[in-house]
Each structure stands twice: as C-alpha cells, then as structure tokens.
Design a protein around this motif. Structure first.
Motif, PDB file in Angstrom:
ATOM      1  N   CYS A   1     -11.646  14.833 -21.801  1.00 19.88           N
ATOM      2  CA  CYS A   1     -12.973  15.119 -21.250  1.00 19.88           C
ATOM      3  C   CYS A   1     -13.118  14.495 -19.857  1.00 19.88           C
ATOM      4  CB  CYS A   1     -14.071  14.638 -22.191  1.00 19.88           C
ATOM      5  SG  CYS A   1     -14.193  12.854 -22.341  1.00 19.88           S
ATOM      6  N   GLN A   2     -14.094  14.976 -19.137  1.00 20.87           N
ATOM      7  CA  GLN A   2     -14.358  14.518 -17.779  1.00 20.87           C
ATOM      8  C   GLN A   2     -14.659  13.016 -17.746  1.00 20.87           C
ATOM      9  OE1 GLN A   2     -13.916  16.553 -15.231  1.00 20.87           O
ATOM     10  NE2 GLN A   2     -14.403  14.999 -13.720  1.00 20.87           N
ATOM     11  N   LEU A   3     -15.333  12.510 -18.758  1.00 13.68           N
ATOM     12  CA  LEU A   3     -15.659  11.085 -18.825  1.00 13.68           C
ATOM     13  C   LEU A   3     -14.388  10.234 -18.904  1.00 13.68           C
ATOM     14  CD1 LEU A   3     -17.834   8.906 -18.928  1.00 13.68           C
ATOM     15  CD2 LEU A   3     -17.903   9.218 -21.412  1.00 13.68           C
ATOM     16  N   ASP A   4     -13.407  10.689 -19.706  1.00 12.67           N
ATOM     17  CA  ASP A   4     -12.135   9.968 -19.789  1.00 12.67           C
ATOM     18  C   ASP A   4     -11.472   9.882 -18.421  1.00 12.67           C
ATOM     19  OD1 ASP A   4     -12.302   9.536 -22.508  1.00 12.67           O
ATOM     20  OD2 ASP A   4     -11.121  11.316 -23.025  1.00 12.67           O
ATOM     21  N   ILE A   5     -11.488  10.975 -17.706  1.00 10.08           N
ATOM     22  CA  ILE A   5     -10.874  11.019 -16.384  1.00 10.08           C
ATOM     23  C   ILE A   5     -11.595  10.056 -15.442  1.00 10.08           C
ATOM     24  CG2 ILE A   5     -10.408  12.479 -14.370  1.00 10.08           C
ATOM     25  CD1 ILE A   5     -10.201  14.838 -16.389  1.00 10.08           C
ATOM     26  N   GLN A   6     -12.916  10.095 -15.458  1.00 10.72           N
ATOM     27  CA  GLN A   6     -13.693   9.220 -14.572  1.00 10.72           C
ATOM     28  C   GLN A   6     -13.449   7.746 -14.884  1.00 10.72           C
ATOM     29  OE1 GLN A   6     -17.639  10.689 -15.196  1.00 10.72           O
ATOM     30  NE2 GLN A   6     -17.450  12.317 -13.661  1.00 10.72           N
ATOM     31  N   LEU A   7     -13.417   7.386 -16.171  1.00 10.91           N
ATOM     32  CA  LEU A   7     -13.187   5.998 -16.550  1.00 10.91           C
ATOM     33  C   LEU A   7     -11.795   5.524 -16.140  1.00 10.91           C
ATOM     34  CD1 LEU A   7     -14.827   5.863 -20.093  1.00 10.91           C
ATOM     35  CD2 LEU A   7     -15.628   4.744 -18.014  1.00 10.91           C
TER      36      LEU A   7
ATOM     37  N   ASN B   1     -10.965   2.632 -13.359  1.00  9.61           N
ATOM     38  CA  ASN B   1     -10.134   1.462 -13.655  1.00  9.61           C
ATOM     39  C   ASN B   1      -8.933   1.385 -12.719  1.00  9.61           C
ATOM     40  OD1 ASN B   1     -11.828   0.711 -15.736  1.00  9.61           O
ATOM     41  ND2 ASN B   1     -10.582   1.677 -17.320  1.00  9.61           N
ATOM     42  N   PHE B   2      -8.336   2.531 -12.441  1.00  9.60           N
ATOM     43  CA  PHE B   2      -7.186   2.582 -11.548  1.00  9.60           C
ATOM     44  C   PHE B   2      -7.583   2.127 -10.136  1.00  9.60           C
ATOM     45  CE2 PHE B   2      -4.443   4.947  -8.578  1.00  9.60           C
ATOM     46  CZ  PHE B   2      -3.204   4.461  -8.981  1.00  9.60           C
ATOM     47  N   ILE B   3      -8.707   2.631  -9.657  1.00 11.60           N
ATOM     48  CA  ILE B   3      -9.186   2.253  -8.321  1.00 11.60           C
ATOM     49  C   ILE B   3      -9.488   0.758  -8.262  1.00 11.60           C
ATOM     50  CG2 ILE B   3     -11.109   2.537  -6.702  1.00 11.60           C
ATOM     51  CD1 ILE B   3     -11.082   5.559  -7.517  1.00 11.60           C
ATOM     52  N   ASN B   4     -10.066   0.202  -9.339  1.00 11.56           N
ATOM     53  CA  ASN B   4     -10.332  -1.236  -9.395  1.00 11.56           C
ATOM     54  C   ASN B   4      -9.033  -2.044  -9.321  1.00 11.56           C
ATOM     55  OD1 ASN B   4     -13.092  -0.894  -9.531  1.00 11.56           O
ATOM     56  ND2 ASN B   4     -13.144  -0.968 -11.767  1.00 11.56           N
ATOM     57  N   ARG B   5      -7.993  -1.584 -10.025  1.00  7.05           N
ATOM     58  CA  ARG B   5      -6.693  -2.272  -9.952  1.00  7.05           C
ATOM     59  C   ARG B   5      -6.133  -2.226  -8.536  1.00  7.05           C
ATOM     60  NH1 ARG B   5      -2.065  -0.734 -13.513  1.00  7.05           N
ATOM     61  NH2 ARG B   5      -2.559   1.331 -12.807  1.00  7.05           N
ATOM     62  N   MET B   6      -6.293  -1.087  -7.881  1.00  5.45           N
ATOM     63  CA  MET B   6      -5.804  -0.962  -6.508  1.00  5.45           C
ATOM     64  C   MET B   6      -6.583  -1.876  -5.575  1.00  5.45           C
ATOM     65  SD  MET B   6      -4.874   3.047  -5.942  1.00  5.45           S
ATOM     66  CE  MET B   6      -4.971   2.855  -4.204  1.00  5.45           C
ATOM     67  N   GLN B   7      -7.895  -1.955  -5.773  1.00  8.24           N
ATOM     68  CA  GLN B   7      -8.720  -2.807  -4.922  1.00  8.24           C
ATOM     69  C   GLN B   7      -8.329  -4.273  -5.057  1.00  8.24           C
ATOM     70  OE1 GLN B   7     -12.630  -1.604  -6.175  1.00  8.24           O
ATOM     71  NE2 GLN B   7     -12.908  -0.253  -4.411  1.00  8.24           N
ATOM     72  N   GLU B   8      -7.991  -4.696  -6.272  1.00  6.92           N
ATOM     73  CA  GLU B   8      -7.555  -6.075  -6.477  1.00  6.92           C
ATOM     74  C   GLU B   8      -6.291  -6.374  -5.672  1.00  6.92           C
ATOM     75  OE1 GLU B   8      -7.024  -6.807 -10.649  1.00  6.92           O
ATOM     76  OE2 GLU B   8      -9.109  -6.319 -11.110  1.00  6.92           O
ATOM     77  N   THR B   9      -5.428  -5.389  -5.582  1.00  4.40           N
ATOM     78  CA  THR B   9      -4.163  -5.576  -4.887  1.00  4.40           C
ATOM     79  C   THR B   9      -4.282  -5.372  -3.384  1.00  4.40           C
ATOM     80  OG1 THR B   9      -3.010  -4.764  -6.842  1.00  4.40           O
ATOM     81  CG2 THR B   9      -1.751  -4.837  -4.802  1.00  4.40           C
ATOM     82  N   LEU B  10      -4.964  -4.298  -2.988  1.00  5.19           N
ATOM     83  CA  LEU B  10      -4.974  -3.902  -1.581  1.00  5.19           C
ATOM     84  C   LEU B  10      -6.203  -4.359  -0.818  1.00  5.19           C
ATOM     85  CD1 LEU B  10      -3.738  -0.212  -1.934  1.00  5.19           C
ATOM     86  CD2 LEU B  10      -2.385  -2.236  -1.399  1.00  5.19           C
TER      87      LEU B  10
ATOM     88  N   TRP C   1       0.836  -1.206   0.000  1.00  2.31           N
ATOM     89  CA  TRP C   1       0.000   0.000   0.000  1.00  2.31           C
ATOM     90  C   TRP C   1       0.871   1.257   0.000  1.00  2.31           C
ATOM     91  CZ3 TRP C   1      -0.186   4.034   3.375  1.00  2.31           C
ATOM     92  CH2 TRP C   1       0.404   3.852   4.619  1.00  2.31           C
ATOM     93  N   GLN C   2       2.059   1.193   0.596  1.00  2.00           N
ATOM     94  CA  GLN C   2       2.948   2.351   0.606  1.00  2.00           C
ATOM     95  C   GLN C   2       3.527   2.615  -0.785  1.00  2.00           C
ATOM     96  OE1 GLN C   2       5.369   0.848   3.836  1.00  2.00           O
ATOM     97  NE2 GLN C   2       4.695   2.540   5.151  1.00  2.00           N
ATOM     98  N   ARG C   3       3.729   1.559  -1.541  1.00  2.00           N
ATOM     99  CA  ARG C   3       4.209   1.741  -2.914  1.00  2.00           C
ATOM    100  C   ARG C   3       3.121   2.382  -3.784  1.00  2.00           C
ATOM    101  NH1 ARG C   3       6.083  -3.774  -4.706  1.00  2.00           N
ATOM    102  NH2 ARG C   3       6.839  -2.699  -6.552  1.00  2.00           N
ATOM    103  N   TRP C   4       1.851   1.975  -3.569  1.00  2.00           N
ATOM    104  CA  TRP C   4       0.735   2.619  -4.273  1.00  2.00           C
ATOM    105  C   TRP C   4       0.621   4.078  -3.823  1.00  2.00           C
ATOM    106  CZ3 TRP C   4      -2.169   0.973  -8.299  1.00  2.00           C
ATOM    107  CH2 TRP C   4      -2.120  -0.387  -8.615  1.00  2.00           C
ATOM    108  N   ASP C   5       0.811   4.324  -2.554  1.00  2.43           N
ATOM    109  CA  ASP C   5       0.748   5.673  -2.015  1.00  2.43           C
ATOM    110  C   ASP C   5       1.819   6.559  -2.657  1.00  2.43           C
ATOM    111  OD1 ASP C   5      -0.318   7.568   0.053  1.00  2.43           O
ATOM    112  OD2 ASP C   5       1.767   7.460   0.763  1.00  2.43           O
ATOM    113  N   GLU C   6       3.014   6.025  -2.792  1.00  2.88           N
ATOM    114  CA  GLU C   6       4.100   6.781  -3.427  1.00  2.88           C
ATOM    115  C   GLU C   6       3.772   7.044  -4.896  1.00  2.88           C
ATOM    116  OE1 GLU C   6       8.977   6.710  -3.824  1.00  2.88           O
ATOM    117  OE2 GLU C   6       7.962   4.937  -3.037  1.00  2.88           O
ATOM    118  N   MET C   7       3.204   6.055  -5.568  1.00  6.34           N
ATOM    119  CA  MET C   7       2.823   6.231  -6.965  1.00  6.34           C
ATOM    120  C   MET C   7       1.795   7.350  -7.115  1.00  6.34           C
ATOM    121  SD  MET C   7       1.049   3.421  -9.410  1.00  6.34           S
ATOM    122  CE  MET C   7       0.552   3.769 -11.076  1.00  6.34           C
ATOM    123  N   LEU C   8       0.796   7.365  -6.234  1.00  4.86           N
ATOM    124  CA  LEU C   8      -0.217   8.426  -6.283  1.00  4.86           C
ATOM    125  C   LEU C   8       0.404   9.792  -6.015  1.00  4.86           C
ATOM    126  CD1 LEU C   8      -3.168   6.657  -4.470  1.00  4.86           C
ATOM    127  CD2 LEU C   8      -3.171   7.505  -6.815  1.00  4.86           C
TER     128      LEU C   8
END
Length: 188
Positions: free
Chosen positions: A153-159, A163-172, A97-104
C-alpha cells in the motif's frame, strides 16, 4: 557479452533457474569491478531483465545486515530500502554521498527490472517461463500470478521512504546533493 548472457538465460527450460546460476557467478565479478561507471555499464547494458533483477537482488542481499529469504517482490524491494546499508565499499575511493547515490540508482534499476519481469508488459510478463511455453501463454493471454508480497500500500511506501531518508540524513546531513534529491524523487 550481454547477448550471450541473455541467450544463456533463455535457452534453459527454466529461465529463473538459469538466471540464478549465472547471477551467482557474475556477482563475485561485480563486487570486484573497480569503478562505478564500469559497474553501471554492466548493469545498464544487460539485455536480460531477469538476470539484471537477480544480480541486483544479490547485491542488496549482500548489503543487508539481516538478509531475507523471501522471494523477489515489491515487498522485498521495500525491505532492501529499510535494511540495506550503503553498498559495499568497492575498490574505488568515493565520497559517502556518492555511495548513497549509487545505491539509489541501483534500487531504481531493481524496481524497473522487477516490473519488467513480473508486472509490466504483456510479452515481458512471462520472462520466467521458457521461450517455448511463453508463446502459448501469450497466445492464451494468460496473466502471471502476482504474489501476496506484491500487494503493497501507499502508506507502506511512504513509511519506508521516510525511514530511508532519515537514515540518509543521519549520515549525510542536509541538504542532500541535487543528484540524491533527484534519485529520491524518481524512486518514490
């Protein structure tokens, strides 16, 4: 050191070119810095936004399975969000989680640096131009040319964030540590 690096970027006729050369040399050094606090000290105290942007770009390119050849843009930052794995395992022993934190942390810093270089402030808008030419551009109130890849666009950012949050959830798993939640909010 930071003042010297900043001056080294500025003295060249092409600050973009000199920042690339310096960042290429600094990148290997950055990969061998053992502690996160030391890496952050280097990046946070960097006076040249152009150099910091390029150094972070190299770091994220290094962490992508499939690096992109596109030029730095908001779209490329979204690409890093989607395709970067957690940052390389540095020499220190850190929890996942600290490596993800550093990435963010570094994604936010990259976005801020890029905005300073390309999008934000009147004086900073021309950081890619030599000092001698920059004063003329500022006097003429010339606006920098935005790239098509800066028009997202805002939609691109949200998507991409979803996806990024889903990848993090799989890991953390859930819930995220408070530091991660705060950085996700800031990045969005």
């Amino acid at each position: 050191l930071q003042r010297m690096l900043s001056m080294a970027v500025e003295v060249d006729r092409s600050p973009t070119c000199s920042s690339r050369k310096i960042a290429d040399d600094l990148f290997l050094f950055l990969l061998h810095i053992p502690l996160r606090s030391q890496r952050e000290a280097l990046l946070n105290t960097m006076e040249s936004q152009l150099l910091r942007c390029r150094l972070l770009e190299l770091l994220f390119q290094h962490s992508c399975d499939v690096p992109t050849a596109s030029s730095m843009s908001l779209d490329k930052i979204l690409y890093f969000l989607s395709h970067s794995s957690v940052l390389p395992q540095f020499q220190d022993e850190t929890a996942t989680w600290q490596r993800w934190d550093e990435m963010l942390q570094y994604l936010s810093l990259l976005l801020l640096s890029y905005q300073s270089v390309k999008l934000a402030f009147p004086l900073a808008e021309h950081l890619r131009t030599s000092v001698s030419d920059r004063m003329d551009l500022i006097a003429q109130k010339a606006k920098p040319r935005l790239q098509d890849s800066d028009d997202i666009c805002q939609l691109d950012i949200q998507l991409k964030m979803s996806n990024f949050i889903n990848r993090m959830q799989e890991t953390l798993g859930q819930p995220f540590p408070p530091q991660i939640q705060e950085k996700l909010f800031i990045l969005q």
